[in-house]
Write a protein that holds these residues in place. Structure first.
Motif, PDB file in Angstrom:
ATOM      1  N   LYS A  29       0.843  -1.194   0.000  1.00  0.00           N
ATOM      2  CA  LYS A  29       0.000   0.000   0.000  1.00  0.00           C
ATOM      3  C   LYS A  29       0.877   1.242   0.000  1.00  0.00           C
ATOM      4  CE  LYS A  29      -2.569   1.082   3.679  1.00  0.00           C
ATOM      5  NZ  LYS A  29      -3.733   1.110   4.602  1.00  0.00           N
ATOM      6  N   ASN A  30       0.509   2.187  -0.841  1.00  0.00           N
ATOM      7  CA  ASN A  30       1.230   3.459  -0.896  1.00  0.00           C
ATOM      8  C   ASN A  30       0.236   4.598  -0.696  1.00  0.00           C
ATOM      9  OD1 ASN A  30       4.012   4.702  -1.687  1.00  0.00           O
ATOM     10  ND2 ASN A  30       2.491   5.923  -2.787  1.00  0.00           N
ATOM     11  N   THR A  31       0.562   5.514   0.204  1.00  0.00           N
ATOM     12  CA  THR A  31      -0.288   6.668   0.476  1.00  0.00           C
ATOM     13  C   THR A  31       0.529   7.937   0.291  1.00  0.00           C
ATOM     14  OG1 THR A  31      -1.633   5.444   2.064  1.00  0.00           O
ATOM     15  CG2 THR A  31      -1.744   7.841   2.149  1.00  0.00           C
ATOM     16  N   ALA A  32       0.088   8.801  -0.629  1.00  0.00           N
ATOM     17  CA  ALA A  32       0.730  10.086  -0.865  1.00  0.00           C
ATOM     18  C   ALA A  32      -0.164  11.189  -0.317  1.00  0.00           C
ATOM     19  CB  ALA A  32       0.983  10.295  -2.356  1.00  0.00           C
ATOM     20  N   TRP A  33       0.448  12.174   0.344  1.00  0.00           N
ATOM     21  CA  TRP A  33      -0.315  13.254   0.976  1.00  0.00           C
ATOM     22  C   TRP A  33       0.311  14.608   0.667  1.00  0.00           C
ATOM     23  CZ3 TRP A  33       1.811  16.616   4.586  1.00  0.00           C
ATOM     24  CH2 TRP A  33       0.922  17.508   5.208  1.00  0.00           C
ATOM     25  N   ALA A  34      -0.537  15.611   0.490  1.00  0.00           N
ATOM     26  CA  ALA A  34      -0.084  16.995   0.384  1.00  0.00           C
ATOM     27  C   ALA A  34      -1.068  17.855   1.161  1.00  0.00           C
ATOM     28  CB  ALA A  34      -0.013  17.443  -1.076  1.00  0.00           C
ATOM     29  N   GLY A  35      -0.556  18.887   1.843  1.00  0.00           N
ATOM     30  CA  GLY A  35      -1.450  19.690   2.673  1.00  0.00           C
ATOM     31  C   GLY A  35      -0.984  21.120   2.827  1.00  0.00           C
ATOM     32  N   LEU A  36      -1.903  21.954   3.303  1.00  0.00           N
ATOM     33  CA  LEU A  36      -1.621  23.346   3.586  1.00  0.00           C
ATOM     34  C   LEU A  36      -2.470  23.763   4.773  1.00  0.00           C
ATOM     35  CD1 LEU A  36      -3.492  25.729   1.145  1.00  0.00           C
ATOM     36  CD2 LEU A  36      -3.992  23.303   1.307  1.00  0.00           C
ATOM     37  N   GLY A  37      -2.205  24.960   5.275  1.00  0.00           N
ATOM     38  CA  GLY A  37      -2.977  25.443   6.404  1.00  0.00           C
ATOM     39  C   GLY A  37      -2.469  26.770   6.895  1.00  0.00           C
ATOM     40  N   SER A  38      -2.982  27.183   8.032  1.00  0.00           N
ATOM     41  CA  SER A  38      -2.553  28.432   8.641  1.00  0.00           C
ATOM     42  C   SER A  38      -2.210  28.175  10.092  1.00  0.00           C
ATOM     43  CB  SER A  38      -3.651  29.495   8.546  1.00  0.00           C
ATOM     44  OG  SER A  38      -3.227  30.701   9.147  1.00  0.00           O
ATOM     45  N   PRO A  39      -0.938  27.991  10.409  1.00  0.00           N
ATOM     46  CA  PRO A  39      -0.557  27.822  11.805  1.00  0.00           C
ATOM     47  C   PRO A  39      -0.628  29.156  12.541  1.00  0.00           C
ATOM     48  CG  PRO A  39       1.383  27.860  10.435  1.00  0.00           C
ATOM     49  CD  PRO A  39       0.209  27.937   9.507  1.00  0.00           C
ATOM     50  N   ILE A  40      -1.265  29.145  13.719  1.00  0.00           N
ATOM     51  CA  ILE A  40      -1.420  30.341  14.540  1.00  0.00           C
ATOM     52  C   ILE A  40      -2.208  31.391  13.761  1.00  0.00           C
ATOM     53  CG2 ILE A  40      -0.252  31.791  16.223  1.00  0.00           C
ATOM     54  CD1 ILE A  40       0.375  28.793  16.384  1.00  0.00           C
ATOM     55  N   ASP A  43      -1.399  34.154   6.807  1.00  0.00           N
ATOM     56  CA  ASP A  43      -1.833  33.618   5.525  1.00  0.00           C
ATOM     57  C   ASP A  43      -1.599  32.118   5.461  1.00  0.00           C
ATOM     58  OD1 ASP A  43      -2.457  36.192   4.689  1.00  0.00           O
ATOM     59  OD2 ASP A  43      -0.395  36.544   3.977  1.00  0.00           O
ATOM     60  N   PRO A  44      -2.342  31.430   4.598  1.00  0.00           N
ATOM     61  CA  PRO A  44      -2.114  29.985   4.436  1.00  0.00           C
ATOM     62  C   PRO A  44      -0.685  29.696   3.982  1.00  0.00           C
ATOM     63  CG  PRO A  44      -4.182  30.644   3.422  1.00  0.00           C
ATOM     64  CD  PRO A  44      -3.475  31.909   3.784  1.00  0.00           C
ATOM     65  N   VAL A  45      -0.159  28.584   4.468  1.00  0.00           N
ATOM     66  CA  VAL A  45       1.181  28.161   4.075  1.00  0.00           C
ATOM     67  C   VAL A  45       1.112  26.715   3.609  1.00  0.00           C
ATOM     68  CG1 VAL A  45       2.415  29.750   5.589  1.00  0.00           C
ATOM     69  CG2 VAL A  45       1.730  27.513   6.446  1.00  0.00           C
ATOM     70  N   PHE A  46       2.037  26.346   2.744  1.00  0.00           N
ATOM     71  CA  PHE A  46       2.071  24.999   2.194  1.00  0.00           C
ATOM     72  C   PHE A  46       2.950  24.131   3.077  1.00  0.00           C
ATOM     73  CE2 PHE A  46       4.088  21.978  -0.875  1.00  0.00           C
ATOM     74  CZ  PHE A  46       2.950  21.211  -1.078  1.00  0.00           C
ATOM     75  N   TYR A  47       2.420  22.998   3.533  1.00  0.00           N
ATOM     76  CA  TYR A  47       3.173  22.121   4.412  1.00  0.00           C
ATOM     77  C   TYR A  47       4.154  21.234   3.667  1.00  0.00           C
ATOM     78  CZ  TYR A  47      -0.124  23.300   8.143  1.00  0.00           C
ATOM     79  OH  TYR A  47      -0.864  23.960   9.082  1.00  0.00           O
ATOM     80  N   GLY A  48       3.768  20.763   2.486  1.00  0.00           N
ATOM     81  CA  GLY A  48       4.658  19.897   1.739  1.00  0.00           C
ATOM     82  C   GLY A  48       3.998  18.603   1.309  1.00  0.00           C
ATOM     83  N   PHE A  49       4.840  17.592   1.043  1.00  0.00           N
ATOM     84  CA  PHE A  49       4.387  16.290   0.573  1.00  0.00           C
ATOM     85  C   PHE A  49       4.915  15.191   1.497  1.00  0.00           C
ATOM     86  CE2 PHE A  49       4.886  19.019  -3.114  1.00  0.00           C
ATOM     87  CZ  PHE A  49       3.693  18.863  -3.786  1.00  0.00           C
ATOM     88  N   THR A  50       4.147  14.136   1.629  1.00  0.00           N
ATOM     89  CA  THR A  50       4.608  12.942   2.339  1.00  0.00           C
ATOM     90  C   THR A  50       4.160  11.718   1.546  1.00  0.00           C
ATOM     91  OG1 THR A  50       4.518  13.956   4.524  1.00  0.00           O
ATOM     92  CG2 THR A  50       4.456  11.574   4.442  1.00  0.00           C
ATOM     93  N   ASP A  51       5.042  10.734   1.438  1.00  0.00           N
ATOM     94  CA  ASP A  51       4.696   9.477   0.779  1.00  0.00           C
ATOM     95  C   ASP A  51       5.057   8.328   1.711  1.00  0.00           C
ATOM     96  OD1 ASP A  51       3.908   8.273  -2.022  1.00  0.00           O
ATOM     97  OD2 ASP A  51       5.561   7.051  -1.243  1.00  0.00           O
ATOM     98  N   THR A  52       4.080   7.464   1.958  1.00  0.00           N
ATOM     99  CA  THR A  52       4.250   6.355   2.895  1.00  0.00           C
ATOM    100  C   THR A  52       3.998   5.045   2.167  1.00  0.00           C
ATOM    101  OG1 THR A  52       3.482   7.756   4.702  1.00  0.00           O
ATOM    102  CG2 THR A  52       3.537   5.387   5.098  1.00  0.00           C
ATOM    103  N   PHE A  53       5.005   4.185   2.170  1.00  0.00           N
ATOM    104  CA  PHE A  53       4.883   2.884   1.513  1.00  0.00           C
ATOM    105  C   PHE A  53       4.902   1.786   2.564  1.00  0.00           C
ATOM    106  CE2 PHE A  53       6.718  -0.947  -0.381  1.00  0.00           C
ATOM    107  CZ  PHE A  53       5.808  -1.157  -1.413  1.00  0.00           C
ATOM    108  N   GLN A  54       3.912   0.873   2.500  1.00  0.00           N
ATOM    109  CA  GLN A  54       3.810  -0.262   3.404  1.00  0.00           C
ATOM    110  C   GLN A  54       3.750  -1.554   2.598  1.00  0.00           C
ATOM    111  OE1 GLN A  54       0.248   1.788   5.372  1.00  0.00           O
ATOM    112  NE2 GLN A  54       0.954   0.424   6.995  1.00  0.00           N
TER     113      GLN A  54
END
Length: 451
Positions: A29-40, A43-54
């Motif tokens: 199983k492979n799960t790819a993720w991308a996200g953004l948000g506003s910490p505190i 303006d919104p900021v881009f968090y990045g990418f994560t890829d998880t392989f099981q």
């Protein structure tokens, strides 16, 4: 019991591909993720990418399974502007990064928020990331299991994930529906990754020992860890039998075991009837600060009740050094629909009577919009513990335990038999014990492909 639980899962079928930390059957199983948000604030900021392989492979009497987490995550400067990106194995998730990175220099204690000198005198290191330390994930896991008979497992690994009974989850993986705060807010003294006490070789492995968090050591205090996961990073043995009476017996040596100061984990689960199950576990037996867990599940038709009680930091010589948690959850499906509802509530309390109980209430709503699209909504409120001694000081008499409110809707689309897409939005409001409030939001999409 398994039949009852299966009947309650009808509305969650389209979500099943993205809900497991350790694979329960042979697959990749492979799960790819991308996200953004506003910490505190800001303006919104881009968090990045994560890829998880099981991957999990079953060959004869042997099972080999593993996971690797890779990320391309953003770093921020003290103004929360993106400074650079870092690529490599990662143990972060949206729960730990949606407040942003730890600012440096003059803003290190709260960004644009000010913290009084009286507050700083009570605790150390209080800032916008004070409460995310134990949301850290494993950046990898590797498990090896040997099955000498059908009912017996021998295993060694970095994340065996063997557990008994029901209990709230905390800090789940980034794509899971429960990757948010549960059961009494935050705690900074517990790391669920390894379940071990001492350092092994050159690897710092965390601790199964729980030091009770004093109110004020984090902005919202009250989470009590549960010992029902008796084999994490460990060598273990378990016996599982199914029949008229379901039975699981397990024991594990946690990573960091040593003969001068031995510690052993035990777990047992008994299902005397199809609708009833009891369980108990102890983490760190023969040690001070052992953690105890007990739980029960009752299920009839489309209704399941979970109850549990946990006690932590037992057998210590220090006075007032124990914490307890108890709670319940009810899961049911509305008749003639595929709508599943699961309200839950809990209370954590302390041997130190100066600390008020922390409270938690939450719930989830899930249903299948059609055979391919599912909707899930989760929300909770956690109220932290207060130190009654604060009332005796003019500078602190208005303080309380603070709270954490969170709401997270998610839509999942089963594109094909092997491919699932999902999108979520998470909003969180935190009010610290000293009255400082922070809000943040995070959103992301992920793609899961099962081979």
């Amino acid at each position: 019991m398994k039949k009852i639980i299966a009947s309650l899962s009808l509305s969650l079928l389209v979500l099943a591909g993205v809900s497991s930390q350790v694979l329960d059957k042979e697959q990749m199983k492979n799960t790819a993720w991308a996200g953004l948000g506003s910490p505190i604030d800001g303006d919104p900021v881009f968090y990045g990418f994560t890829d998880t392989f099981q991957a999990r492979f079953d060959r004869g009497k042997f099972t080999i399974e593993g996971m690797l987490n890779w990320s391309f995550l953003a770093n921020y400067d003290y103004k929360y502007d993106i400074d650079n990106f870092v690529f490599g194995t990662s143990n972060l998730n949206p729960l730990s990064i949606k407040y942003g990175v730890r600012p440096q220099g003059e803003n290190a204690r709260g960004g644009n928020n000010t913290v009084s000198a009286d507050a700083l005198a009570l605790y150390d290191g209080y800032d916008n990331r004070a409460n995310v330390s134990n949301t850290i994930q494993d950046s990898y896991y590797v498990n090896f299991l040997y099955h000498p008979t059908k009912n017996l497992d021998l295993g060694v690994g970095t994340k065996l994930n063997w557990q008994v009974g029901p209990a709230p989850k905390y800090g789940s993986w980034l794509w899971e529906r429960d990757a948010h705060i549960r059961q009494g807010g935050f705690s900074t003294a517990y790391d669920d990754r390894s379940g071990s006490y001492t350092q092994t070789s050159t690897e710092t492995t965390g601790s199964y020992k729980f030091d009770v968090d004093r109110p004020g050591t984090a902005d919202v205090v009250g989470f009590v860890p549960y010992a029902n996961k008796y084999a994490k990073r460990a060598a273990g043995i378990r016996y599982i039998a199914e029949g008229d009476i379901d039975l699981q017996l397990g024991a594990a040596l946690p990573n960091g075991f040593n003969t001068d100061d031995p510690a052993v984990n035990f777990g047992i689960q008994v299902g005397p009837a199809d609708w009833l199950s009891f369980s108990a576990a102890i983490e760190g037996a023969f040690e001070e600060k052992a953690n105890f867990y007990s739980g029960a599940t009752f299920g009839i038709n489309f209704f399941v009740l979970d109850v549990y009680f946990a006690a932590d930091s037992l057998f210590t010589e220090a006075k007032k050094d124990q914490a307890y948690g108890t709670g319940a959850a009810i899961a049911f499906t509305i008749p003639n629909t595929k709508i599943q509802i699961r309200p839950e509530a809990g209370i954590n309390f302390f041997e130190n009577t100066d600390y008020t109980p922390s409270l938690y209430a939450g719930g989830s709503l899930a249903f299948a919009i059609n055979k391919d699209i599912g909707f899930d909504l989760w929300s909770s409120i956690a109220i932290g513990s207060k130190d009654k001694n604060w009332d005796d000081n003019d500078a602190t008499d208005s303080w309380n335990g603070g709270h954490v409110f969170d709401i997270r809707p998610e839509i999942t689309f089963a594109y094909s038999e092997h491919t699932t897409f999902a999108a979520y939005f998470d909003y969180e409001n935190r009010k610290a014990f000293d009255g400082t409030s922070r809000s943040c939001w995070a959103s992301g999409v992920f793609w899961t492909y099962i081979f």
